[in-house]
Design a protein around this motif. Sequence first.
Motif, PDB file in Angstrom:
ATOM      1  N   ARG A 143       0.780  -1.111   0.067  1.00  0.00           N
ATOM      2  CA  ARG A 143       0.104  -0.066   0.057  1.00  0.00           C
ATOM      3  C   ARG A 143       0.719   1.405   0.117  1.00  0.00           C
ATOM      4  O   ARG A 143       0.361   2.215  -0.463  1.00  0.00           O
ATOM      5  N   SER A 144       1.978   1.256   0.548  1.00  0.00           N
ATOM      6  CA  SER A 144       2.883   2.276   0.624  1.00  0.00           C
ATOM      7  C   SER A 144       3.617   2.600  -0.521  1.00  0.00           C
ATOM      8  O   SER A 144       4.358   3.695  -0.779  1.00  0.00           O
ATOM      9  N   GLY A 145       3.892   1.810  -1.485  1.00  0.00           N
ATOM     10  CA  GLY A 145       4.525   2.053  -2.678  1.00  0.00           C
ATOM     11  C   GLY A 145       5.772   1.375  -2.916  1.00  0.00           C
ATOM     12  O   GLY A 145       6.456   1.277  -3.785  1.00  0.00           O
ATOM     13  N   THR A 146       6.391   0.798  -1.661  1.00  0.00           N
ATOM     14  CA  THR A 146       7.525  -0.146  -1.929  1.00  0.00           C
ATOM     15  C   THR A 146       7.076  -1.503  -1.904  1.00  0.00           C
ATOM     16  O   THR A 146       7.524  -2.208  -1.481  1.00  0.00           O
ATOM     17  N   ALA A 147       6.207  -1.573  -3.215  1.00  0.00           N
ATOM     18  CA  ALA A 147       5.669  -3.166  -3.592  1.00  0.00           C
ATOM     19  C   ALA A 147       6.690  -4.009  -3.705  1.00  0.00           C
ATOM     20  O   ALA A 147       6.439  -5.200  -3.494  1.00  0.00           O
ATOM     21  N   SER A 148       7.699  -3.717  -4.421  1.00  0.00           N
ATOM     22  CA  SER A 148       8.468  -4.951  -5.055  1.00  0.00           C
ATOM     23  C   SER A 148       9.140  -5.767  -3.574  1.00  0.00           C
ATOM     24  O   SER A 148       9.341  -6.970  -3.968  1.00  0.00           O
ATOM     25  N   HIS A 149       9.172  -5.089  -2.695  1.00  0.00           N
ATOM     26  CA  HIS A 149       9.760  -5.784  -1.463  1.00  0.00           C
ATOM     27  C   HIS A 149       8.654  -6.467  -0.735  1.00  0.00           C
ATOM     28  O   HIS A 149       8.947  -7.362   0.149  1.00  0.00           O
ATOM     29  N   GLY A 150       7.269  -6.290  -1.016  1.00  0.00           N
ATOM     30  CA  GLY A 150       6.288  -6.838  -0.336  1.00  0.00           C
ATOM     31  C   GLY A 150       5.631  -8.099  -1.303  1.00  0.00           C
ATOM     32  O   GLY A 150       4.990  -9.141  -0.616  1.00  0.00           O
ATOM     33  N   LEU A 151       5.552  -7.791  -2.561  1.00  0.00           N
ATOM     34  CA  LEU A 151       4.709  -8.854  -3.332  1.00  0.00           C
ATOM     35  C   LEU A 151       5.070 -10.189  -3.351  1.00  0.00           C
ATOM     36  O   LEU A 151       4.202 -10.967  -3.376  1.00  0.00           O
ATOM     37  N   PRO A 152       6.421 -10.440  -3.361  1.00  0.00           N
ATOM     38  CA  PRO A 152       6.564 -12.002  -3.452  1.00  0.00           C
ATOM     39  C   PRO A 152       6.264 -12.837  -2.218  1.00  0.00           C
ATOM     40  O   PRO A 152       5.989 -13.772  -2.096  1.00  0.00           O
ATOM     41  N   PHE A 153       6.350 -11.926  -1.079  1.00  0.00           N
ATOM     42  CA  PHE A 153       5.840 -12.501   0.309  1.00  0.00           C
ATOM     43  C   PHE A 153       4.317 -12.968   0.339  1.00  0.00           C
ATOM     44  O   PHE A 153       3.882 -13.768   0.803  1.00  0.00           O
ATOM     45  N   LEU A 154       3.651 -11.746  -0.272  1.00  0.00           N
ATOM     46  CA  LEU A 154       2.404 -12.008  -0.234  1.00  0.00           C
ATOM     47  C   LEU A 154       2.028 -13.080  -1.047  1.00  0.00           C
ATOM     48  O   LEU A 154       0.828 -13.878  -1.083  1.00  0.00           O
ATOM     49  N   ALA A 155       2.660 -13.057  -2.159  1.00  0.00           N
ATOM     50  CA  ALA A 155       2.206 -14.384  -3.185  1.00  0.00           C
ATOM     51  C   ALA A 155       2.575 -15.797  -2.355  1.00  0.00           C
ATOM     52  O   ALA A 155       1.568 -16.638  -2.532  1.00  0.00           O
ATOM     53  N   ASP A 156       3.592 -15.689  -1.578  1.00  0.00           N
ATOM     54  CA  ASP A 156       3.702 -17.001  -0.878  1.00  0.00           C
ATOM     55  C   ASP A 156       2.724 -17.223   0.321  1.00  0.00           C
ATOM     56  O   ASP A 156       2.159 -18.479   0.344  1.00  0.00           O
ATOM     57  N   LEU A 157       1.835 -16.072   0.893  1.00  0.00           N
ATOM     58  CA  LEU A 157       1.055 -16.261   1.685  1.00  0.00           C
ATOM     59  C   LEU A 157      -0.463 -16.729   0.853  1.00  0.00           C
ATOM     60  O   LEU A 157      -1.241 -17.118   1.559  1.00  0.00           O
ATOM     61  N   GLY A 158      -0.562 -16.556  -0.346  1.00  0.00           N
ATOM     62  CA  GLY A 158      -1.466 -17.019  -1.157  1.00  0.00           C
ATOM     63  C   GLY A 158      -2.801 -16.320  -0.604  1.00  0.00           C
ATOM     64  O   GLY A 158      -2.964 -15.332  -0.355  1.00  0.00           O
ATOM     65  N   PRO A 159      -4.010 -17.327  -0.603  1.00  0.00           N
ATOM     66  CA  PRO A 159      -5.332 -16.629  -0.315  1.00  0.00           C
ATOM     67  C   PRO A 159      -5.479 -15.956   1.032  1.00  0.00           C
ATOM     68  O   PRO A 159      -6.361 -15.274   1.230  1.00  0.00           O
ATOM     69  N   GLN A 160      -4.474 -16.658   2.145  1.00  0.00           N
ATOM     70  CA  GLN A 160      -4.706 -15.817   3.221  1.00  0.00           C
ATOM     71  C   GLN A 160      -4.309 -14.244   3.120  1.00  0.00           C
ATOM     72  O   GLN A 160      -4.735 -13.253   4.220  1.00  0.00           O
TER      73      GLN A 160
END
Length: 371
Positions: A232-249
Amino acid sequence: MTGRDPAVQAVLRQRRPDPACWDAVVDAVCSEGPSYGAERVLVQAGPAVARHADRIARDLRRQQGLFGTAVGHGVGVRALALAGAGDLRALPALHRLAEHGGLPFNRPEARVMAGLPPAELTAVMLTKLRRDGNGYHGNTTALDLLALCGAAAAPAAGDVARRLDTPFAYDAMRVLGRIGPPAAATADRLAAYATARDHRSGGPYPRRAAWAHWKVTGDPTLALDVCGAAVRSGTASHGLPFLADLGPQAAVHAAPVRRLMESPGAWTRTYAAHAYWRITRDPEPAVPVLLAEVDPAWTGRPDVPVQEAVRRLGEIGAPAAAAVPLLRRILAREERLTQPWENVRILADRAYVRTLTEALARIAAGRAQQS
């Protein structure tokens, strides 16, 4: 073609060279005396020289006896060639090289050792960690290989955790996350990084720390908060792979992730498309974004996410069937990637070929299940 220089150039440039070229490379190293070019490609050969493993093992023993030492450049070349072929006869020499500082320092070259069983590789890298102390290359390379070992790296968890107090903390977090629950003793330290209670926190550290905290504890709360805030803050590239790993959660973050699929940054678009698919299991918006990043003329430049996009299309499977003709065309090319340096070119190209092959296989398997 039997001359060693033409053979070296052939295996560097061609994905499917005549096997006689690899024969000439082995001859150049084992019979004709030192040859930097032949040694450079032999280390990268992997399964291509598996049929010569006995000869390379004999020459490894000869090198050790010739110089009266367990280490040295010639020993390293032969041991790494055996390791790349998955031959356990490399292990005694690799242990001694780890003890005396003879293992390669750059990560891509060191990854040839990933052909060995993870438990055995962990033991070698643990020796390297303990020997190199605070050395930059020794730590980063050893931690990179330990991360590839996954849960099998559990015996190294204590030594890796001690790197949380060093400049190598980011790499150490990756290893701890890959180890998972056997590294649960590090949960409080990881939480401190993730929530900025540790004064060294900053940059991408909180996201990786939060992800590692989830992996070692099984509790996704911190990872969802920290990685979602990054998106949400714009530093997306550092958070996206980890959200992908979390999946539907991570479903609560699906909307901002989807918006990032229109980012001007190619890596962010690729990460966002993958994360959106992992979170929602909706391939329709993700596949075109990923397919657009698959440049058939890619030379191997690491600043563009071509290989990552191919890998994620394969993960999506049957809904990514539109990618099949392009992936087949790329795989059929005779020329290797040209951008990587020669000391890692074969390794980089082989990894790309493996990614293409696996993606095509996964898409085909998904289509077969649908029929």
